[in-house]
Design a protein around this motif. Structure first.
Motif, short mmCIF file in Angstrom:
data_model
loop_
_atom_site.label_atom_id
_atom_site.label_comp_id
_atom_site.label_asym_id
_atom_site.label_seq_id
_atom_site.Cartn_x
_atom_site.Cartn_y
_atom_site.Cartn_z
N MET A 31 65.95 -1.50 13.04
CA MET A 31 65.57 -2.44 14.09
C MET A 31 66.05 -2.03 15.48
N PRO A 32 67.29 -1.50 15.68
CA PRO A 32 67.68 -1.11 17.05
C PRO A 32 66.72 -0.10 17.68
N LEU A 33 66.32 0.92 16.90
CA LEU A 33 65.39 1.92 17.43
C LEU A 33 64.03 1.29 17.73
N LEU A 34 63.52 0.48 16.81
CA LEU A 34 62.22 -0.14 17.00
C LEU A 34 62.22 -1.10 18.18
N MET A 35 63.28 -1.90 18.32
CA MET A 35 63.32 -2.86 19.42
C MET A 35 63.50 -2.16 20.76
N THR A 36 64.30 -1.11 20.80
CA THR A 36 64.48 -0.37 22.06
C THR A 36 63.17 0.26 22.51
N MET A 37 62.46 0.90 21.58
CA MET A 37 61.16 1.48 21.94
C MET A 37 60.18 0.40 22.39
N SER A 38 60.21 -0.75 21.71
CA SER A 38 59.29 -1.83 22.07
C SER A 38 59.60 -2.38 23.45
N LEU A 39 60.88 -2.54 23.78
CA LEU A 39 61.26 -3.04 25.10
C LEU A 39 60.81 -2.08 26.20
N VAL A 40 61.06 -0.79 25.99
CA VAL A 40 60.64 0.21 26.98
C VAL A 40 59.13 0.21 27.11
N TYR A 41 58.42 0.11 26.00
CA TYR A 41 56.96 0.12 26.02
C TYR A 41 56.41 -1.09 26.76
N VAL A 42 56.99 -2.27 26.52
CA VAL A 42 56.52 -3.49 27.19
C VAL A 42 56.80 -3.42 28.69
N ILE A 43 57.96 -2.90 29.08
CA ILE A 43 58.27 -2.76 30.51
C ILE A 43 57.28 -1.82 31.19
N LEU A 44 56.96 -0.70 30.52
CA LEU A 44 55.98 0.24 31.08
C LEU A 44 54.59 -0.40 31.17
N LEU A 45 54.24 -1.21 30.16
CA LEU A 45 52.95 -1.91 30.22
C LEU A 45 52.88 -2.85 31.43
N SER A 46 54.00 -3.50 31.74
CA SER A 46 54.03 -4.39 32.90
C SER A 46 53.83 -3.62 34.20
N LEU A 47 54.18 -2.33 34.17
CA LEU A 47 53.99 -1.48 35.36
C LEU A 47 52.63 -0.79 35.34
N GLY A 48 51.82 -1.09 34.34
CA GLY A 48 50.48 -0.49 34.25
C GLY A 48 50.45 0.85 33.55
N ILE A 49 51.51 1.18 32.81
CA ILE A 49 51.59 2.48 32.12
C ILE A 49 51.55 2.24 30.61
N ASP A 50 50.57 2.79 29.94
CA ASP A 50 50.46 2.70 28.48
C ASP A 50 50.81 4.07 27.91
N MET A 51 52.10 4.23 27.53
CA MET A 51 52.56 5.53 27.03
C MET A 51 52.15 5.67 25.57
N HIS A 52 51.20 6.55 25.32
CA HIS A 52 50.61 6.68 23.99
C HIS A 52 51.64 7.15 22.96
N ILE A 53 52.54 8.03 23.34
CA ILE A 53 53.51 8.55 22.37
C ILE A 53 54.45 7.46 21.88
N LEU A 54 54.78 6.51 22.77
CA LEU A 54 55.60 5.38 22.34
C LEU A 54 54.83 4.47 21.40
N ALA A 55 53.56 4.26 21.69
CA ALA A 55 52.74 3.43 20.81
C ALA A 55 52.65 4.03 19.41
N VAL A 56 52.47 5.35 19.35
CA VAL A 56 52.41 6.03 18.05
C VAL A 56 53.74 5.90 17.32
N SER A 57 54.86 6.03 18.05
CA SER A 57 56.18 5.93 17.43
C SER A 57 56.43 4.53 16.89
N ILE A 58 56.02 3.52 17.65
CA ILE A 58 56.19 2.14 17.19
C ILE A 58 55.35 1.88 15.95
N ASP A 59 54.11 2.37 15.95
CA ASP A 59 53.25 2.22 14.77
C ASP A 59 53.87 2.91 13.56
N PHE A 60 54.48 4.08 13.77
CA PHE A 60 55.10 4.82 12.67
C PHE A 60 56.29 4.04 12.10
#
Length: 650
Positions: free
Chosen positions: A422-451
């Motif tokens: 959970m710490p790794l998954l939540m950290t990646m999710s927080l970073v991904y959501v913050i980047l989404l708020s800035l208009g950045i959809d980082m595909h590698i993070l999305a793939v990592s979260i899905d994995f």
């Protein structure tokens, strides 16, 4: 005898008991009794404890008058904040209600809103002011926002249990919602303005974040999971997916709780660790507390998030002031503040499980781990993971079974594997959501979260069917178990624990006897359990006295009438017109989709409770397609391959 009790123990116990009593009485005059008792006892102690020896003797009694003070405060607080009763004269009649939208949900059957009703009348413009009470409004194509001041035509009816949950009425009652109404396009709705508050701004921000996540490149399951974990909104997950986590005993990872607050606080403190070199090590605690409340604001200020943030803030303030940090005192302080501002939280299952779990971890987890963390740090962590999961489950099993009537038997291995990820998954999710708020959809993070999420689903999928015990626990059994935990804590914290352990044994036996007595006196109830099968669609039906297996014919639509609901087995082509005819007779339905089903999907009909089960006669690919389609229609779906079967009341 030394009394080293946490300072907040007496205020917490007082406001807890006072709130429970205050919710049972409507008159504030009852609060005079504990207040007069506290003043009388305080005066007596002041008069009889003039000398140092008497003062030391009477010192423990000071906890009692402090307890009575906050018991009176709790009674007044509960009477003031408790919702009013629904006027019986308007139940089942066409009426007009006006109030404020205080909550909303998009799960199943479109949108539903909670209205805090302040006035009600039987004719247009003939309002009568009442003590505010809450009404669940289910709508069809009508959009409202939290904070809207509305007036609407309504026909109020009491909330009843559904085929999806036999505890639905009790769950809604714990939230202060006793009745509901259905609002369609033919009903009149008048908006009288909008009231902005911190809660409404928080929910607006949460909705924007959820919209960004929905438009992201994450998979469907990952989107729903991240929204539940970060925003605290589980309405995007189907009941089948929620049952998937509940059956494995890891549903707590979906609710914003102390674990999430601890992970976020740990990440923030690690990022701010360079402040230690600059002499600002104390400031990082204030920054961490502030960011934690920002996270609470983003989650819509859900009760579970407020609980965890309040407790963490108490700990951070103690560290900032360089005072001795007491986890027990922080927990009691958090409970005191939450009950003070939200008295109904004492009946909330999440609040009860959260405080009971954290309290038992504080008392037992450290004492049961006998490994020296200095000599064997890795072994200490491994042992701690097992002990924490074991203590959390054993301490809360009675309360969980009372509310949910289910007890996962394989919770320990599932938690030991899933929680460390959970710490790794939540950290990646927080970073991904913050980047989404800035208009950045980082595909590698999305793939990592899905994995990572595929890994979690894989672990949960290894939990075999039948690993959940359907258990009925009475209120008396829960009460006895809580006393048993208190005696166990007393025995563990003090060296002389023989008396406590003896009483503990009697209480456990009494609790088991109460459970048996409760099971024997429980009224009969019809229920149906769909059974897995390759070529036949079968189910077990029971009314509490006998159990009978029913084999449904293939290639047709079959109806089974129950006292309160109908079971529909659809195993052929069904058109939308036929669905409307099928779902026109009763209010509650359980629909079993067979392998030969084709045609149009059933749609949610206004005011009806519908639960769908995709039978194992459907191929896996077809089951996945049907589940995705049915979820998009807003219906609750259970796939028999991916969820432990449950009993549905009919």
């Amino acid at each position: 005898m030394e009394w080293n009790l946490p300072p907040f123990l007496a205020p917490f116990a007082g406001i807890l008991s006072g709130t429970c009593l205050g919710l049972q009485f409507d008159s504030p005059l009852w609060a005079v009794v504990p207040l007069v008792a506290s003043v009388s006892l305080a005066i007596c102690l002041q008069r009889f404890s003039k000398s140092p020896s008497l003062a030391a003797r009477y010192n423990p009694l000071h906890y009692i008058w402090i307890y009575f003070v906050f018991a009176g405060v709790g009674m007044l607080d509960a009477i003031y904040f408790s919702p009013g009763a629904t006027p019986e004269s308007v139940m089942g009649r066409k009426t007009v209600i006006s109030g404020e939208i205080v909550d909303q949900s998009t799960k199943a059957a479109g949108d539903s809103y909670v209205v805090s009703v302040s006035s009600v009348g039987l004719a247009k413009d003939s309002y009568g002011c009442v003590k505010p009470f809450k009404v669940l409004v289910v709508t069809d194509g009508i959009t409202m926002d939290i904070g809207d001041l509305v007036a609407m035509e309504a026909q109020l009816e009491k909330i009843a249990d559904t085929p999806i949950s036999s505890d639905y009425a009790r769950y809604m009652e714990s939230k202060g919602i006793l009745c509901k109404t259905y609002l369609d396009g033919s009903c009149k709705l008048l908006r009288n303005g909008h009231r902005r508050s911190l809660k409404t701004m928080s929910l607006v921000l949460r909705d924007e974040i959820e919209t960004n996540i929905e438009k992201s490149s994450l998979g469907r399951r990952a989107k729903a999971f991240v929204i539940a974990m970060i925003c605290g909104d589980r309405s995007f997950m189907s009941s089948g997916e929620l049952a998937y986590f509940q059956d494995a005993g890891v549903s707590h990872i979906l609710a914003v709780s102390g674990m999430h607050a601890g992970i976020l606080a740990g990440v923030v403190l690690w990022v701010l660790s360079p402040l230690n070199l600059l002499g600002g090590y104390r400031k990082k605690y204030l920054i961490a507390a502030g960011l934690l409340w920002v996270f609470v604001f983003v989650t819509g200020m859900s009760p579970s998030a407020v609980r965890s943030a309040t407790m963490a803030t108490c700990c951070f303030i103690a560290l900032f002031l360089q005072r001795k940090n007491s986890a027990a005192n922080a927990l009691l302080a958090a409970g005191f503040l939450i009950i003070l501002f939200s008295p109904l939280s004492v009946f909330d299952a999440g609040a009860q499980l959260s405080f009971l779990c954290v309290g038992c971890l504080i008392i037992f987890a450290g004492r049961f781990n006998t490994v020296d963390h200095h000599l064997h740090p890795r072994l200490y962590r491994i042992n701690a993971a097992f002990i924490v999961s074991l203590v959390a489950a054993l301490s809360t099993w009675a309360v969980a079974a009372y509310h949910f009537r289910r007890l996962p038997l394989l919770f320990l291995p599932a938690n030991v594997i899933v929680v460390p990820a959970m710490p790794l998954l939540m950290t990646m999710s927080l970073v991904y959501v913050i980047l989404l708020s800035l208009g950045i959809d980082m595909h590698i993070l999305a793939v990592s979260i899905d994995f990572c999420l595929d890994f979690i689903y894989g672990v949960i999928g290894m939990v075999p069917s039948g690993s959940v015990l359907n258990l009925e626990v009475s209120g008396i059994s829960v009460f006895l178990w809580l006393i048993a935990l208190a005696l166990m804590a007393l025995a563990v914290m003090r060296k002389r624990g023989r008396i406590a352990f003896s009483l503990l044994s009697f209480l456990i036996m009494g609790g088991v006897a109460a459970m048996v007595a409760d099971a024997s006196t429980r009224p009969a109830q019809w229920f149906i359990v769909p059974e897995k099968g390759l070529n036949r669609i079968t189910a077990s039906v029971s009314d509490g006295d006998f159990r009978q297996r029913v084999v449904f014919p293939r290639g047709t639509v079959t109806r089974l009438h129950g006292p309160e609901a109908d079971v529909i087995v659809a195993d052929r082509d069904v058109s939308s017109r036929e669905w409307k005819s099928i779902l026109s007779e009763r209010h509650r339905y359980l629909i079993i989709i067979g392998g030969s089903f084709s045609g149009d999907m059933p749609e949610k009909v206004g005011g009806k409770d519908i639960m769908l089960v995709v039978h194992t006669t459907c191929r896996k690919k077809k089951e996945s397609e049907l589940t995705d389609t049915l979820v998009r229609t807003g219906l609750d779906v259970v796939g028999m391959r991916s969820s432990v079967l449950r009993a549905f009341p009919i």
